[in-house]
Every structure is written in structure tokens, then in C-alpha cells.
Design a protein around this motif. Structure first.
Motif, PDB file in Angstrom:
ATOM      1  N   VAL A  53       0.858  -1.189   0.000  1.00 63.46           N
ATOM      2  CA  VAL A  53       0.000   0.000   0.000  1.00 63.46           C
ATOM      3  C   VAL A  53       0.887   1.228   0.000  1.00 63.46           C
ATOM      4  CG1 VAL A  53      -1.669   1.349   1.332  1.00 63.46           C
ATOM      5  CG2 VAL A  53      -1.900  -1.148   1.206  1.00 63.46           C
ATOM      6  N   ARG A  54       0.681   2.122  -0.969  1.00 59.98           N
ATOM      7  CA  ARG A  54       1.354   3.417  -0.956  1.00 59.98           C
ATOM      8  C   ARG A  54       0.349   4.456  -0.438  1.00 59.98           C
ATOM      9  NH1 ARG A  54       5.125   6.885  -3.349  1.00 59.98           N
ATOM     10  NH2 ARG A  54       6.615   5.331  -2.571  1.00 59.98           N
ATOM     11  N   ALA A  55       0.604   4.959   0.758  1.00 58.36           N
ATOM     12  CA  ALA A  55      -0.226   6.007   1.343  1.00 58.36           C
ATOM     13  C   ALA A  55       0.408   7.361   1.075  1.00 58.36           C
ATOM     14  CB  ALA A  55      -0.390   5.787   2.840  1.00 58.36           C
ATOM     15  N   ILE A  56      -0.383   8.303   0.627  1.00 57.77           N
ATOM     16  CA  ILE A  56       0.073   9.677   0.410  1.00 57.77           C
ATOM     17  C   ILE A  56      -0.247  10.467   1.673  1.00 57.77           C
ATOM     18  CG2 ILE A  56      -0.205  11.763  -0.989  1.00 57.77           C
ATOM     19  CD1 ILE A  56      -0.993   9.922  -3.322  1.00 57.77           C
ATOM     20  N   VAL A  57       0.797  10.995   2.313  1.00 60.89           N
ATOM     21  CA  VAL A  57       0.650  11.651   3.612  1.00 60.89           C
ATOM     22  C   VAL A  57       1.107  13.106   3.493  1.00 60.89           C
ATOM     23  CG1 VAL A  57       1.337  11.627   6.039  1.00 60.89           C
ATOM     24  CG2 VAL A  57       0.999   9.467   4.815  1.00 60.89           C
ATOM     25  N   VAL A  58       0.211  14.033   3.827  1.00 62.22           N
ATOM     26  CA  VAL A  58       0.510  15.462   3.765  1.00 62.22           C
ATOM     27  C   VAL A  58       0.221  16.073   5.137  1.00 62.22           C
ATOM     28  CG1 VAL A  58       0.048  17.639   2.573  1.00 62.22           C
ATOM     29  CG2 VAL A  58      -0.171  15.475   1.335  1.00 62.22           C
ATOM     30  N   ASN A  59       1.202  16.809   5.649  1.00 65.54           N
ATOM     31  CA  ASN A  59       1.083  17.414   6.983  1.00 65.54           C
ATOM     32  C   ASN A  59       0.714  16.377   8.042  1.00 65.54           C
ATOM     33  OD1 ASN A  59       1.602  19.774   5.618  1.00 65.54           O
ATOM     34  ND2 ASN A  59      -0.480  20.557   5.739  1.00 65.54           N
ATOM     35  N   GLY A  60       1.274  15.169   7.899  1.00 62.60           N
ATOM     36  CA  GLY A  60       1.055  14.111   8.872  1.00 62.60           C
ATOM     37  C   GLY A  60      -0.262  13.384   8.741  1.00 62.60           C
ATOM     38  N   GLU A  61      -1.064  13.741   7.741  1.00 58.77           N
ATOM     39  CA  GLU A  61      -2.388  13.152   7.570  1.00 58.77           C
ATOM     40  C   GLU A  61      -2.443  12.323   6.285  1.00 58.77           C
ATOM     41  OE1 GLU A  61      -6.362  12.200   8.350  1.00 58.77           O
ATOM     42  OE2 GLU A  61      -4.845  13.104   9.658  1.00 58.77           O
ATOM     43  N   PRO A  62      -2.787  11.030   6.376  1.00 57.94           N
ATOM     44  CA  PRO A  62      -2.957  10.213   5.171  1.00 57.94           C
ATOM     45  C   PRO A  62      -4.203  10.644   4.401  1.00 57.94           C
ATOM     46  CG  PRO A  62      -3.572   8.970   7.137  1.00 57.94           C
ATOM     47  CD  PRO A  62      -3.014  10.271   7.616  1.00 57.94           C
ATOM     48  N   ILE A  63      -4.037  11.021   3.138  1.00 58.39           N
ATOM     49  CA  ILE A  63      -5.170  11.568   2.384  1.00 58.39           C
ATOM     50  C   ILE A  63      -5.588  10.685   1.214  1.00 58.39           C
ATOM     51  CG2 ILE A  63      -4.579  13.937   3.015  1.00 58.39           C
ATOM     52  CD1 ILE A  63      -3.490  14.296   0.146  1.00 58.39           C
ATOM     53  N   GLY A  64      -4.853   9.621   0.961  1.00 65.51           N
ATOM     54  CA  GLY A  64      -5.212   8.729  -0.126  1.00 65.51           C
ATOM     55  C   GLY A  64      -4.234   7.583  -0.214  1.00 65.51           C
ATOM     56  N   ALA A  65      -4.624   6.539  -0.930  1.00 63.26           N
ATOM     57  CA  ALA A  65      -3.744   5.375  -1.024  1.00 63.26           C
ATOM     58  C   ALA A  65      -4.081   4.556  -2.261  1.00 63.26           C
ATOM     59  CB  ALA A  65      -3.875   4.500   0.223  1.00 63.26           C
ATOM     60  N   ILE A  66      -3.107   3.769  -2.682  1.00 69.09           N
ATOM     61  CA  ILE A  66      -3.310   2.759  -3.716  1.00 69.09           C
ATOM     62  C   ILE A  66      -2.678   1.458  -3.239  1.00 69.09           C
ATOM     63  CG2 ILE A  66      -3.434   4.313  -5.705  1.00 69.09           C
ATOM     64  CD1 ILE A  66      -0.459   3.749  -6.219  1.00 69.09           C
TER      65      ILE A  66
END
Length: 320
Positions: free
Chosen positions: A211-224
Motif C-alpha cells: 500500500v502506498r499512502a500519500i501523507v501530507v502534513n502528517g495526515e494520510p489523504i489517499g492510497a493505492i
């Protein structure tokens, strides 16, 4: 970033960020690490200002781009994205760190210095595999053998410290390690002087993907979910893997947020976290990708819009 002619417009995450910023009316310029200098005590860059045609298509946006070249003081810019591929040039960091309190960097220069390599991810190892698999980073081949034997690993991974995109990752089984010494010796000594390498417990389920999680400002906002190509244990898209939609469950969200707290403290505002079976196996803090496959498998949801929104919020905090 990397040179403009190295961009693959149909799948490049950096291009999506650029296009989003241009669409908001921001002046956007790009440069490579070779274009940065110090002159009269200032950090300057030979930048190429982007002059684009109005288009919704990213490939057309790329192909019709024109540029105006000029020498600019870095402190004239509001935000600087660090998007060059790893490994990071330490001389470049030395130069840019001089102004990191004057310009908002994504990611922060001192944070990149600390977190730009796989050593940082290994620092989350508590020996209990709470966050990461058991990990050894060393130049000592005998220590690798002892590490594998003492922990009774059925399978384990060997990979270079500065690799990316799944390159150089070798999977071993404990009952078939005849060429372990040769592989380790090559990775350690191929540059002419010893370099540490990573030995890591293989997480069951890795053959099904990560799973690649996209994390911005410490918050996961999406994943594939990235699925390996047939006959390959690497799930990286650049290594031939494919992507499907993935919704982070509560445990994955909590794990990403736990890691995210440390990332924020270190000035890492935009990051890719790779998870396998509820373990973090890698962090991409230098040039996190995944935007295009995420958008594709999530009905063209343009996650770059949310990324830019959240980074602008962080920029406002920086300016206070």
C-alpha cells in the motif's frame, strides 16, 4: 527537480503538482541541482519560468510548454518543492539550508538531511515489529548472517541504502542463501569503498503487493495498492507493478498518523509511506510519487488539488 526532458508526462507526479499550481495562477519556475549557485552571499538559481498554454490535458501541457530563463534569488520565491530523485546531493542541502528559514521548502532541508535515506525508516524499529519489520543496516556480511540466523527469518530482503523504485531489491529464503555473501559483497563494495546495505525481515503478504499512502502534513489523504508484475516480488509501479484502489482501514490510518507526527516534527510535509501487512517498509520523503495511479484508480480524483491545498495551509503557518 530532474531535467524537463526526463519527465514522463503521462505518469509524472511532479508535472501534476506543477500544473495544479499554474492553474491557480501561481508563477512557477523549475531548475535542476546543477543550476544552483551562491553569489554575493545569496543562494541563486538559473530558473526556467514556465509559460503554458491553457489546456486540461497534462501531456499537452508538457509538450506545449515554453520557458523564460533568468537568474533569481531563491528568497524571491514563496515555496520551493524538492523533487529531484534520490540520492540527495549533500552539497545541495548545504547550500539550501542557508535559507530554509526564509523560504518554505517541501520538504524542509534539515528534514531531508535527516530523513532522505532508508536509515530514517529503520529508526522506527523497536525490535517488536510494531511499526517496521526488523531491520539491520551494516557493512558487515558476518553480522547479516548472524542477524538472519538469530531471528530465524524464513525469508528476508537485501537492498541498497540509496535505491529507489524497487531497484536492487533481492529476496532470499533461509534455506537457499548460497549467493548471499556474493550479493552483499557486491552491494557493499561496488562503488570502490564500503557502503552499508539493508537486511530486513520479509513481511508475509508482500508477494500480493503493498500500500502506498500519500501523507501530507502528517495526515494520510489517499492510497493505492500496488500489485507486483507476474514473477516479480517488487510492487513498485516503475518496476512493472500495477495499481488498484485501496481505502486505508482504521489501523493503517492510525499507523500513518503515528509516523506522521514524527514527520511533521522533522519538517517532512509531503511523504509516501509504503505499508505491507500493517508494517511500514519504506518512506519516500525526497520525491514522493503515486499521484497519477491514485487518480486513475479513484475515478480521476485529482489528489494534487488536496496536496496543494494542504501545503498552502502549512505555508500560511510558516509565514506567521
Amino acid at each position: 527537480m530532474y531535467a524537463w526532458d526526463k519527465v514522463e508526462p503521462s505518469k509524472d507526479s511532479t508535472l501534476r503538482i506543477i500544473k495544479e499550481c499554474v492553474s491557480r495562477g501561481f508563477e512557477v519556475s523549475y531548475l535542476t541541482k546543477h543550476d544552483i549557485s551562491i553569489a554575493k552571499g545569496k543562494v541563486v538559481g538559473k530558473v526556467k519560468k514556465l509559460i503554458s498554454q491553457e489546456t486540461t490535458d497534462a501531456v499537452e501541457f508538457y509538450n506545449t510548454m515554453q520557458f523564460e530563463t533568468s537568474l533569481r534569488d531563491f528568497t524571491e520565491f514563496d515555496m520551493v518543492f524538492m523533487r529531484a530523485d534520490p540520492p540527495v546531493d549533500t552539497l545541495l542541502l548545504n547550500m539550501l539550508e542557508l535559507i530554509e528559514d526564509k523560504v518554505f521548502f517541501v520538504n524542509k532541508i534539515s528534514g531531508l538531511r535527516k530523513a532522505n535515506n532508508k536509515i530514517y525508516a529503520a529508526s522506527f524499529d523497536d525490535g517488536k515489529e510494531t511499526i517496521v519489520p526488523q531491520t539491520l543496516i551494516t557493512k558487515d556480511i558476518d553480522l547479516i548472517k548472524s542477524f538472519v540466523e538469530e531471528n530465524k527469518f524464513d525469508k528476508f530482503i537485501i537492498k541498497p541504502l540509496d535505491g529507489m523504485g524497487g531497484k536492487g531489491v533481492v529476496l532470499f529464503e533461509s534455506n537457499n542463501v548460497g549467493n548471499l555473501s556474493a550479493i552483499c559483497d557486491f552491494y557493499i563494495n561496488h562503488t570502490g569503498y564500503p557502503q552499508p546495505i539493508i537486511c530486513q525481515n520479509y513481511i508475509e503478504g508482500a508477494e500480493k503487493g503493498d500500500v502506498r499512502a500519500i501523507v501530507v502534513n502528517g495526515e494520510p489523504i489517499g492510497a493505492i495498492m500496488r500489485i507486483p508484475a507476474e514473477g516479480d516480488h517488487r510492487s513498485n509501479i516503475s518496476a512493472g507493478g500495477s495499481a488498484i484502489s485501496h481505502e486505508l482501514d482504521d489501523y493503517e490510518l492510525e499507523l500513518c498518523r503515528k509516523i506522521g507526527k514524527q514527520l511533521i516534527d522533522d519538517g517532512i510535509y509531503f511523504c509516501g509511506i509504503d505499508l505491507i501487512n500493517y508494517k511500514m517498509v519504506e518512506l519516500n520523503v525526497v520525491s514522493p510519487g503515486g499521484i497519477v495511479p491514485h487518480n486513475k484508480v479513484n475515478n480521476n480524483q485529482e489528489i494534487q488539488k488536496q496536496i496543494v491545498d494542504m501545503l498552502l495551509d502549512k505555508y500560511k503557518e510558516f509565514k506567521k
